[in-house]
Design an enzyme around this catalytic site. Structure first.
Site, PDB file in Angstrom:
ATOM      1  N   LYS A 114     -34.762  27.765   7.093  1.00  9.71           N
ATOM      2  CA  LYS A 114     -35.705  26.852   6.448  1.00  9.71           C
ATOM      3  C   LYS A 114     -37.118  27.030   7.034  1.00  9.71           C
ATOM      4  CE  LYS A 114     -32.171  23.409   5.241  1.00  9.71           C
ATOM      5  NZ  LYS A 114     -31.793  21.975   5.327  1.00  9.71           N
ATOM      6  N   TYR A 164     -31.893  22.234  -5.060  1.00  4.54           N
ATOM      7  CA  TYR A 164     -31.291  21.013  -4.508  1.00  4.54           C
ATOM      8  C   TYR A 164     -30.999  19.972  -5.601  1.00  4.54           C
ATOM      9  CZ  TYR A 164     -31.806  22.156   0.506  1.00  4.54           C
ATOM     10  OH  TYR A 164     -31.683  22.694   1.773  1.00  4.54           O
ATOM     11  N   PHE A 223     -33.913  10.837  -0.049  1.00  2.00           N
ATOM     12  CA  PHE A 223     -34.669  11.839   0.712  1.00  2.00           C
ATOM     13  C   PHE A 223     -35.093  13.038  -0.135  1.00  2.00           C
ATOM     14  CE2 PHE A 223     -30.091  12.719   1.518  1.00  2.00           C
ATOM     15  CZ  PHE A 223     -30.005  14.039   1.073  1.00  2.00           C
ATOM     16  N   ASN A 247     -33.831  20.693   9.849  1.00  2.61           N
ATOM     17  CA  ASN A 247     -32.629  21.125  10.568  1.00  2.61           C
ATOM     18  C   ASN A 247     -32.361  22.630  10.480  1.00  2.61           C
ATOM     19  OD1 ASN A 247     -31.786  21.187   7.953  1.00  2.61           O
ATOM     20  ND2 ASN A 247     -30.198  19.632   8.155  1.00  2.61           N
ATOM     21  N   HIS A 264     -29.801  26.169   6.100  1.00  2.54           N
ATOM     22  CA  HIS A 264     -28.956  25.688   5.002  1.00  2.54           C
ATOM     23  C   HIS A 264     -27.712  26.553   4.960  1.00  2.54           C
ATOM     24  CE1 HIS A 264     -27.611  24.564   0.991  1.00  2.54           C
ATOM     25  NE2 HIS A 264     -27.347  25.847   0.839  1.00  2.54           N
ATOM     26  N   GLU A 277     -25.674  29.202  -5.489  1.00  6.02           N
ATOM     27  CA  GLU A 277     -26.806  29.381  -4.570  1.00  6.02           C
ATOM     28  C   GLU A 277     -27.134  30.865  -4.347  1.00  6.02           C
ATOM     29  OE1 GLU A 277     -25.720  27.082  -1.106  1.00  6.02           O
ATOM     30  OE2 GLU A 277     -26.099  25.193  -2.148  1.00  6.02           O
TER      31      GLU A 277
HETATM   32  P1  IDP Z   1     -26.262  20.020   4.662  1.00  2.72           P
HETATM   33  O1  IDP Z   1     -27.549  20.836   4.681  1.00  2.72           O
HETATM   34  O2  IDP Z   1     -25.693  19.842   6.037  1.00  2.72           O
HETATM   35  O3  IDP Z   1     -25.259  20.534   3.663  1.00  2.72           O
HETATM   36  P2  IDP Z   1     -26.822  17.879   2.752  1.00  2.72           P
HETATM   37  O4  IDP Z   1     -26.201  16.533   2.798  1.00  2.72           O
HETATM   38  O5  IDP Z   1     -26.351  18.839   1.690  1.00  2.72           O
HETATM   39  O6  IDP Z   1     -26.681  18.532   4.214  1.00  2.72           O
HETATM   40  O7  IDP Z   1     -28.388  17.660   2.614  1.00  2.72           O
HETATM   41  C1  IDP Z   1     -29.254  18.732   2.279  1.00  2.72           C
HETATM   42  C2  IDP Z   1     -30.462  18.698   3.190  1.00  2.72           C
HETATM   43  O8  IDP Z   1     -31.203  17.493   2.928  1.00  2.72           O
HETATM   44  C3  IDP Z   1     -30.161  18.602   4.687  1.00  2.72           C
HETATM   45  O9  IDP Z   1     -29.867  19.852   5.282  1.00  2.72           O
HETATM   46  C4  IDP Z   1     -31.438  18.016   5.234  1.00  2.72           C
HETATM   47  O10 IDP Z   1     -32.493  18.979   5.317  1.00  2.72           O
HETATM   48  C5  IDP Z   1     -31.774  17.002   4.139  1.00  2.72           C
HETATM   49  N1  IDP Z   1     -31.191  15.670   4.413  1.00  2.72           N
HETATM   50  C6  IDP Z   1     -29.895  15.307   4.335  1.00  2.72           C
HETATM   51  N2  IDP Z   1     -29.714  14.020   4.638  1.00  2.72           N
HETATM   52  C7  IDP Z   1     -30.954  13.538   4.914  1.00  2.72           C
HETATM   53  C8  IDP Z   1     -31.450  12.233   5.318  1.00  2.72           C
HETATM   54  O11 IDP Z   1     -30.700  11.268   5.448  1.00  2.72           O
HETATM   55  N3  IDP Z   1     -32.800  12.147   5.526  1.00  2.72           N
HETATM   56  C9  IDP Z   1     -33.657  13.208   5.367  1.00  2.72           C
HETATM   57  N4  IDP Z   1     -33.230  14.430   4.987  1.00  2.72           N
HETATM   58  C10 IDP Z   1     -31.901  14.596   4.778  1.00  2.72           C
HETATM   59 MG    MG Z   2     -25.378  20.658   1.586  1.00  2.00          MG
END
Ligand code: IDP
Ligand code: MG
Length: 138
Positions: A10, A50, A58, A113, A116, A127
């Protein structure tokens, strides 16, 4: 079974020059890099990628984050690639991620984070084809 999954470094990971370290972690864990490129997503492209999260609170912030700089999508391949990549990445929130995972080592927050990873065979298919055509996956 040999599988393919999509990983993305990312914008935070690219900006912090973590791409080499992250790619090494994948290779050391037995993944083959089948395709890789660097792209700066438009708002529409990030929203499309997404779309599954479009009702989440978010969503807009996530799209802004994913378009703030270039990203490095990759197709990774190995046995059980989808689950294995999720294990190596660690939990979405780095506070919950296990020691030694990419997110535990490098992520700042639940949003920023670093990586992905596809979460199912269906999402991996969608994807991978979002970023690469068949001639680009070697
Ligand atoms: P993942 O990347 O671990 O699969 P997902 O639930 O698919 O997590 O969420 C996609 C992305 O959205 C996350 O990697 C993160 O960057 C962002 N995200 C997920 N939950 C939150 C939140 O509660 N606050 C802000 N950003 C979030
Ligand atoms: Mg995900």
């Amino acid at each position: 079974m040999t599988e393919q999954t999509l990983s993305i470094i990312k914008p935070d990971g690219v900006k912090k020059r973590l791409s080499g370290k992250i790619i090494s972690i994948f290779e050391e864990n037995g993944f083959e890099i089948k395709a890789v490129k660097k792209v700066h997503l438009t708002k529409k492209q990030a929203e499309g990628f997404y779309y599954i999260h479009k009702e989440r609170p978010f969503f807009n912030s996530l799209v802004a984050f994913m378009t703030e700089g270039p990203v490095i999508p990759m197709v990774l391949s190995c046995e059980n690639a989808i689950l294995k990549n999720r294990d190596i990445m660690g939990a979405t929130n780095p506070k919950d991620a296990k020691d030694g995972t990419i997110r535990k080592m490098f992520a700042e927050s639940i949003e920023r984070n670093v990586v992905h990873g596809s979460d199912s065979i269906e999402s991996a298919k969608f994807e991978i084809s979002y970023f690469f055509n068949v001639f680009e996956i070697l």
